[in-house]
Design an enzyme around this catalytic site. Structure first.
Site, PDB file in Angstrom:
ATOM      1  N   HIS A 121       0.871  -1.186   0.000  1.00 34.29           N
ATOM      2  CA  HIS A 121       0.000   0.000   0.000  1.00 34.29           C
ATOM      3  C   HIS A 121       0.905   1.233   0.000  1.00 34.29           C
ATOM      4  CE1 HIS A 121      -2.782   2.951   1.803  1.00 34.29           C
ATOM      5  NE2 HIS A 121      -3.770   2.152   1.422  1.00 34.29           N
ATOM      6  N   ASP A 198       3.015  -4.518   8.072  1.00 37.36           N
ATOM      7  CA  ASP A 198       1.773  -3.785   7.852  1.00 37.36           C
ATOM      8  C   ASP A 198       0.637  -4.803   7.970  1.00 37.36           C
ATOM      9  OD1 ASP A 198      -0.497  -2.679   6.825  1.00 37.36           O
ATOM     10  OD2 ASP A 198       0.398  -1.942   4.974  1.00 37.36           O
ATOM     11  N   GLN A 201      -4.567  -5.321   6.831  1.00 40.79           N
ATOM     12  CA  GLN A 201      -5.573  -6.237   6.273  1.00 40.79           C
ATOM     13  C   GLN A 201      -5.608  -7.585   6.982  1.00 40.79           C
ATOM     14  OE1 GLN A 201      -7.899  -5.446   4.220  1.00 40.79           O
ATOM     15  NE2 GLN A 201      -7.115  -3.482   3.484  1.00 40.79           N
ATOM     16  N   LYS A 224     -10.778  -0.667  10.273  1.00 37.33           N
ATOM     17  CA  LYS A 224     -11.023  -1.830   9.415  1.00 37.33           C
ATOM     18  C   LYS A 224     -11.477  -3.035  10.233  1.00 37.33           C
ATOM     19  CE  LYS A 224      -7.399  -0.447   6.168  1.00 37.33           C
ATOM     20  NZ  LYS A 224      -8.041   0.013   4.943  1.00 37.33           N
TER      21      LYS A 224
HETATM   22  N1  PMP Z   1      -1.861  -0.885   4.469  1.00 34.75           N
HETATM   23  C1  PMP Z   1      -2.790  -1.646   3.912  1.00 34.75           C
HETATM   24  C2  PMP Z   1      -2.430  -3.042   3.463  1.00 34.75           C
HETATM   25  C3  PMP Z   1      -4.085  -1.149   3.764  1.00 34.75           C
HETATM   26  O1  PMP Z   1      -5.029  -1.905   3.197  1.00 34.75           O
HETATM   27  C4  PMP Z   1      -4.382   0.153   4.219  1.00 34.75           C
HETATM   28  C5  PMP Z   1      -5.780   0.741   4.070  1.00 34.75           C
HETATM   29  N2  PMP Z   1      -6.348   0.556   2.829  1.00 34.75           N
HETATM   30  C6  PMP Z   1      -3.366   0.891   4.806  1.00 34.75           C
HETATM   31  C7  PMP Z   1      -2.118   0.349   4.925  1.00 34.75           C
HETATM   32  C8  PMP Z   1      -3.605   2.287   5.323  1.00 34.75           C
HETATM   33  O2  PMP Z   1      -4.537   2.270   6.330  1.00 34.75           O
HETATM   34  P1  PMP Z   1      -5.126   3.649   6.903  1.00 34.75           P
HETATM   35  O3  PMP Z   1      -5.690   4.382   5.725  1.00 34.75           O
HETATM   36  O4  PMP Z   1      -6.157   3.215   7.877  1.00 34.75           O
HETATM   37  O5  PMP Z   1      -3.982   4.371   7.515  1.00 34.75           O
END
Ligand code: PMP
Length: 410
Positions: A121, A198, A201, A224
């Protein structure tokens, strides 16, 4: 087992979109909130609101106890060594930025390496790009294997004695593939590098054991996993948290302040400058209670059943490219696809007309889109409150969309 009437706990799941009963399939972006989490946050504001770690008033001490109980609950949820290993942040994004600016910034030397994967991400790419630039360090990428997981053989090539940080996703937000984190941690540690995970998910969908993963740092977001927005977690081993500098300065994080100098509290408080998101932490505690009562293994099994049904039915539909592993067991509730000849945004808009909420776009993973050879995709992502009927409504709607854009117009 997921209880039969689970949707009854989620008020929003009963609303309509475009005059159709809503089917919410954008859980990888954010989850919906059960009534008990909403009620807990409301109760806090109705009955318990006060600032934490300040003063000796009954209300403030009670709020502090609730806030610290939330930290303990997070620690238990991820099998951390203890609550002092848990720092509250705003989100995964903030946690990863703090590791980059508070930890990597003070250890990187010119020529050092940061190793990530091509399936990250943007929040696990851009902070590393920035810190690498500041220190003339090199940002290297591990490629993927045919299953959409990181390629362990390539990981062995990329991680060297110059590597200071290895930062990978536990589960991809695009393909749902689960990476072999413990094996990569082992590799990283063999070379003296620090392992950052990270878990945005994975934390909502499977049991997490930071000690079994041997993660030095691990980040995830409350929103999430049923909690409110604006509350996130940064887990760290004591050694790295002690080395890490605070990124924000101000009240509550200090030990003593003079006109020219300040000393700081120990971790985790040294990172939590100012008034924290108390209601968010309390909401996250309620969310963890809900998830734990449901059972993370049950949630994981349920995800698997839904993704299997979804992928099988997508294959029957024809003209659909599904990204990631051909085995639905390696999708963890995330199904990303394109329909031949129809733009992903048109697919998502067509589904929305039928009340089906999915996401279309690059999913904050543009380097991965390049590897997949596409600009964007459609993503349907499931959670434990989805059921087989939701999958079938989605497939039936997609079939209609396909007909409209192809046969319907020809
Ligand atoms: N890493 C991953 C794998 C994600 O799916 C996400 C959210 N889509 C994030 C980081 C970032 O999360 P946030 O927007 O809650 O900071």
């Amino acid at each position: 087992m997921i209880k039969a009437n689970v949707k009854a706990d989620f008020p929003i799941l009963h609303r309509q979109i475009n005059d159709e009963p809503m089917v919410y399939l954008d859980n990888a972006a954010t989850s919906q909130k059960p009534r008990m989490v909403i009620d807990r946050v409301t109760e806090y504001y109705f009955q318990q609101n006060a600032n934490v770690h300040r003063g000796v008033s009954s209300l403030s001490m009670a709020a502090t106890d609730e806030y610290e109980a939330a930290r303990q609950a997070v620690s238990d949820f991820i099998h951390a060594e203890g609550p002092d290993n848990v720092v509250f942040t705003r989100s995964t994004t903030e946690s990863l930025n703090w590791i980059a600016s508070g930890y990597a910034d003070s250890v990187l030397q010119p020529g050092d390496e940061i190793v990530i994967t091509v399936a990250e991400h943007h929040s696990n790419i851009v902070p590393w790009q920035q810190v690498a630039k500041r220190h003339h360090a090199k940002l290297k990428y591990i490629r993927l294997n045919a299953c959409g997981r990181l390629d362990l053989i390539d990981a062995k090539h990329q991680i060297t004695d110059r590597t200071k940080i290895v930062a990978i996703n536990h589960v991809s937000n695009v393909m749902g593939a689960e990476n072999p984190v413990a094996k990569v941690s082992h590799l990283a540690h063999q070379h003296g590098a620090v392992m950052v995970v990270d878990a945005a998910q994975s934390a909502p969908h499977m049991p997490i054991d930071v000690q079994a993963l041997d993660a030095d740092f691990l980040a995830f977001s409350g929103h999430k996993m049923l909690a409110p927005t604006g509350i996130g977690v940064l887990y760290g081993k004591q050694a790295v948290l002690a080395e890490m500098n605070p990124v924000q300065f101000g009240g509550e994080m200090i030990d003593e302040v003079t006109q020219q100098t300040a000393t700081f509290q120990k971790s985790p408080l040294k990172f939590e400058a100012g008034t924290p998101n108390i209601a968010g932490a309390i909401g996250l505690h309620a969310a963890i209670n809900y998830l734990s009562a449901m059972g993370m293994e049950s949630i994981h099994d349920h995800d698997l059943q839904l993704t299997t049904r979804c992928i099988e039915r997508l294959r029957q539909l024809g003209g659909v490219t599904i990204y990631g592993d051909s085995d639905p067991a390696n999708h963890n509730g995330v199904v990303t696809f394109n329909v031949a000849g129809i733009h992903p945004h048109d697919v998502a808009t067509g589904l929305d007309m039928e009340g089906i909420e999915v996401r279309a776009g690059h999913h904050c993973a543009q380097p991965l889109m390049d590897v997949l050879g596409v600009e964007s995709t459609v993503r349907a992502s499931f959670y434990f409150y989805n059921d087989a009927t939701d999958v079938d409504r989605f497939i039936d709607a997609l079939s209609k969309v396909k007909e409209f854009f192809t046969d319907g117009l020809s």
